[in-house]
Design a protein around this motif. Sequence first.
Motif, PDB file in Angstrom:
ATOM      1  N   GLU A 286       0.818  -1.221   0.000  1.00  0.00           N
ATOM      2  CA  GLU A 286       0.000   0.000   0.000  1.00  0.00           C
ATOM      3  C   GLU A 286       0.853   1.272   0.000  1.00  0.00           C
ATOM      4  O   GLU A 286       0.524   2.249  -0.675  1.00  0.00           O
ATOM      5  CB  GLU A 286      -0.927   0.007   1.223  1.00  0.00           C
ATOM      6  CG  GLU A 286      -2.130  -0.901   1.104  1.00  0.00           C
ATOM      7  CD  GLU A 286      -3.253  -0.281   0.283  1.00  0.00           C
ATOM      8  OE1 GLU A 286      -3.562   0.908   0.471  1.00  0.00           O
ATOM      9  OE2 GLU A 286      -3.820  -0.992  -0.565  1.00  0.00           O
ATOM     10  N   ALA A 290       0.786   4.396  -2.755  1.00  0.00           N
ATOM     11  CA  ALA A 290       0.602   5.797  -2.403  1.00  0.00           C
ATOM     12  C   ALA A 290       1.754   6.641  -2.939  1.00  0.00           C
ATOM     13  O   ALA A 290       1.555   7.749  -3.445  1.00  0.00           O
ATOM     14  CB  ALA A 290       0.487   5.944  -0.889  1.00  0.00           C
ATOM     15  N   PHE A 295      -3.651   5.655  -6.981  1.00  0.00           N
ATOM     16  CA  PHE A 295      -4.748   5.664  -6.016  1.00  0.00           C
ATOM     17  C   PHE A 295      -5.898   4.751  -6.421  1.00  0.00           C
ATOM     18  O   PHE A 295      -6.669   4.305  -5.564  1.00  0.00           O
ATOM     19  CB  PHE A 295      -5.240   7.088  -5.800  1.00  0.00           C
ATOM     20  CG  PHE A 295      -4.238   7.959  -5.084  1.00  0.00           C
ATOM     21  CD1 PHE A 295      -3.856   7.664  -3.785  1.00  0.00           C
ATOM     22  CD2 PHE A 295      -3.670   9.049  -5.707  1.00  0.00           C
ATOM     23  CE1 PHE A 295      -2.923   8.448  -3.113  1.00  0.00           C
ATOM     24  CE2 PHE A 295      -2.733   9.842  -5.053  1.00  0.00           C
ATOM     25  CZ  PHE A 295      -2.359   9.541  -3.752  1.00  0.00           C
ATOM     26  N   LYS A 298      -5.365   1.589  -4.547  1.00  0.00           N
ATOM     27  CA  LYS A 298      -5.286   1.631  -3.088  1.00  0.00           C
ATOM     28  C   LYS A 298      -6.623   1.299  -2.435  1.00  0.00           C
ATOM     29  O   LYS A 298      -7.679   1.419  -3.043  1.00  0.00           O
ATOM     30  CB  LYS A 298      -4.827   3.021  -2.627  1.00  0.00           C
ATOM     31  CG  LYS A 298      -3.301   3.191  -2.583  1.00  0.00           C
ATOM     32  CD  LYS A 298      -2.922   4.572  -2.053  1.00  0.00           C
ATOM     33  CE  LYS A 298      -3.425   4.833  -0.648  1.00  0.00           C
ATOM     34  NZ  LYS A 298      -2.884   3.864   0.345  1.00  0.00           N
ATOM     35  N   ASN A 299      -6.516   0.886  -1.184  1.00  0.00           N
ATOM     36  CA  ASN A 299      -7.692   0.634  -0.346  1.00  0.00           C
ATOM     37  C   ASN A 299      -8.658  -0.358  -0.979  1.00  0.00           C
ATOM     38  O   ASN A 299      -9.876  -0.183  -0.923  1.00  0.00           O
ATOM     39  CB  ASN A 299      -8.420   1.953  -0.033  1.00  0.00           C
ATOM     40  CG  ASN A 299      -7.526   2.942   0.676  1.00  0.00           C
ATOM     41  OD1 ASN A 299      -6.777   2.563   1.582  1.00  0.00           O
ATOM     42  ND2 ASN A 299      -7.579   4.203   0.266  1.00  0.00           N
ATOM     43  N   ARG A 300      -8.100  -1.361  -1.595  1.00  0.00           N
ATOM     44  CA  ARG A 300      -8.926  -2.429  -2.137  1.00  0.00           C
ATOM     45  C   ARG A 300      -8.159  -3.742  -2.020  1.00  0.00           C
ATOM     46  O   ARG A 300      -6.923  -3.753  -1.933  1.00  0.00           O
ATOM     47  CB  ARG A 300      -9.316  -2.166  -3.591  1.00  0.00           C
ATOM     48  CG  ARG A 300      -8.150  -2.191  -4.579  1.00  0.00           C
ATOM     49  CD  ARG A 300      -8.624  -2.302  -6.034  1.00  0.00           C
ATOM     50  NE  ARG A 300      -9.331  -1.122  -6.508  1.00  0.00           N
ATOM     51  CZ  ARG A 300     -10.537  -1.164  -7.039  1.00  0.00           C
ATOM     52  NH1 ARG A 300     -11.167  -2.328  -7.150  1.00  0.00           N
ATOM     53  NH2 ARG A 300     -11.126  -0.079  -7.469  1.00  0.00           N
ATOM     54  N   ASP A 301      -8.900  -4.826  -2.035  1.00  0.00           N
ATOM     55  CA  ASP A 301      -8.292  -6.155  -2.046  1.00  0.00           C
ATOM     56  C   ASP A 301      -7.957  -6.468  -3.502  1.00  0.00           C
ATOM     57  O   ASP A 301      -8.822  -6.868  -4.286  1.00  0.00           O
ATOM     58  CB  ASP A 301      -9.277  -7.184  -1.481  1.00  0.00           C
ATOM     59  CG  ASP A 301      -8.672  -8.567  -1.341  1.00  0.00           C
ATOM     60  OD1 ASP A 301      -7.721  -8.871  -2.090  1.00  0.00           O
ATOM     61  OD2 ASP A 301      -9.171  -9.359  -0.518  1.00  0.00           O
TER      62      ASP A 301
END
Length: 498
Positions: A286, A290, A295, A298-301
């Motif tokens: 991650e 960043a 992006f 990011k913030n996902r499986d």
Amino acid sequence: MKVVLVYPKFPDTFWSFKYALKLISKKATSPPLGLLTVAAMLPEDWEKKLVDMNVSRLMDIDLEGADFVFISAMIIQKASVKEVIGKCKKMGVRIVAGGPLFTAGYEEFEDVDYLVLNEAEITLPLFLEDLRNDCAKHIYTCKEFSDIEKTPIPRWGLVDMKKYVIMNLQYSRGCPYNCEFCDIPVLYGHKVRTKSRGQILTELESLYFQGWRGEVFFVDDNFIGNKRKLKREILPAIVEWMTGKRHPFSFSTEASIDLSDDKELMQLMVKAGFYSVFVGIETPNEESLAECNKFQNKNRDLAESIKIIQNSGLQVTGGFIVGFDSDPPSIFEKQIEFIQKSGIITAMVGLLNAPRGTRLYQRLLGENRLLKEVTGDNTDFSMNFIPKMDYEKLINGYKRIIRGIYSPKPYYERIKRFLKEYKPLQKLHFDFGYIRFHSGYPGALLKSMWFLGIKDKARFYYWRLFFWSLLKHPRSFPMAITFAIYGIHFRKVFKDYL
């Protein structure tokens, strides 16, 4: 005017598929779409000849009597470009050059007579007008981007389609994202420009009329940059056209990982005949995502996103990178684990590089970390900047990744993992390079049995996959053999580096 359009030779790389092409009796993966499009922009009464040096040699006789040689190339073709320039100078033929290599670094090519840079839809007409008026300049550039709804149909008649595996088509240019290492926004902008529904259908008709039956690769750097237009206009039109023509093509393309968020879009793509998509996954770390401004990843499986795309009926080929400042020492094992578990068979893992013009290039320049220009080959074990991680540790870790995913045992295991889970929603009429018994490909199967099943040291894994697929997954048998053929190419490409 008599002109020769020359496409320089690619070195042997991950994407050249040189060793796989030999087994299916093809010369190159695809023809030079840019030069074929430029050919369509030149005056009709000009005599035109295309020499793709990946298919045939450039001979002196090709240049005799030519008024101009038009060259288009990418960075990775630089060595071949310099040879072509030398040959042209020796024979006294004037050179017109364009494409990403020259647009990014035209200062290196003093012997080129005319540099037609940026987008040819804008700069080429300016050059041609000045040429008619006998006042042509040395350099033509532009800051604006073209309206690609005015881009002509490529001159497919200049190539022998039988020598290639796939044909190309461009629907859009530009990408809405701004990844730090990527030069697409520099070359084509953030605004996604698209062709019209009528243009796409006309280009498909053109390929069909020329007799092509097989794969068509949409070369867009992010095919789904304008999802609304795809779902409302383009894909429904392709579905209707393909049905009317009894599915003569299959399609592949490139897209961002957020494709997995749009079930309707994936279903439409599969219905239209898409079966494969290249996704820039880059890294499971991650902090590194960043760092490079990726992006959308990011913030996902990421593994789950890939599984969703695969379960929709689309194969995923992936791009991965190591060498970010934020990469931890464990990144190499994490990359191996991620690739093996995801079932991404064609996984291009490269060392991070900074192409000229990118935000990464500018940052590293300011940090006094740049060493040289990029080679254009992500998998040649080179870097053009000083990494934060110890260089020897980085190179050794990179070697571990390559061995960990392309040595015979893990590679064949990955094929089986993928085939167990892959459930295409419809029967593919044509697949990229697959052994098509009904269309002249039985020789490739026989060659694979000889080279992979008898001569190759990894023959045990080949035969185990051969019979496993034939007996338990017979529908996927051609696909299994194709991936086995890919494997010998990947191993040979990396052999010298390892």
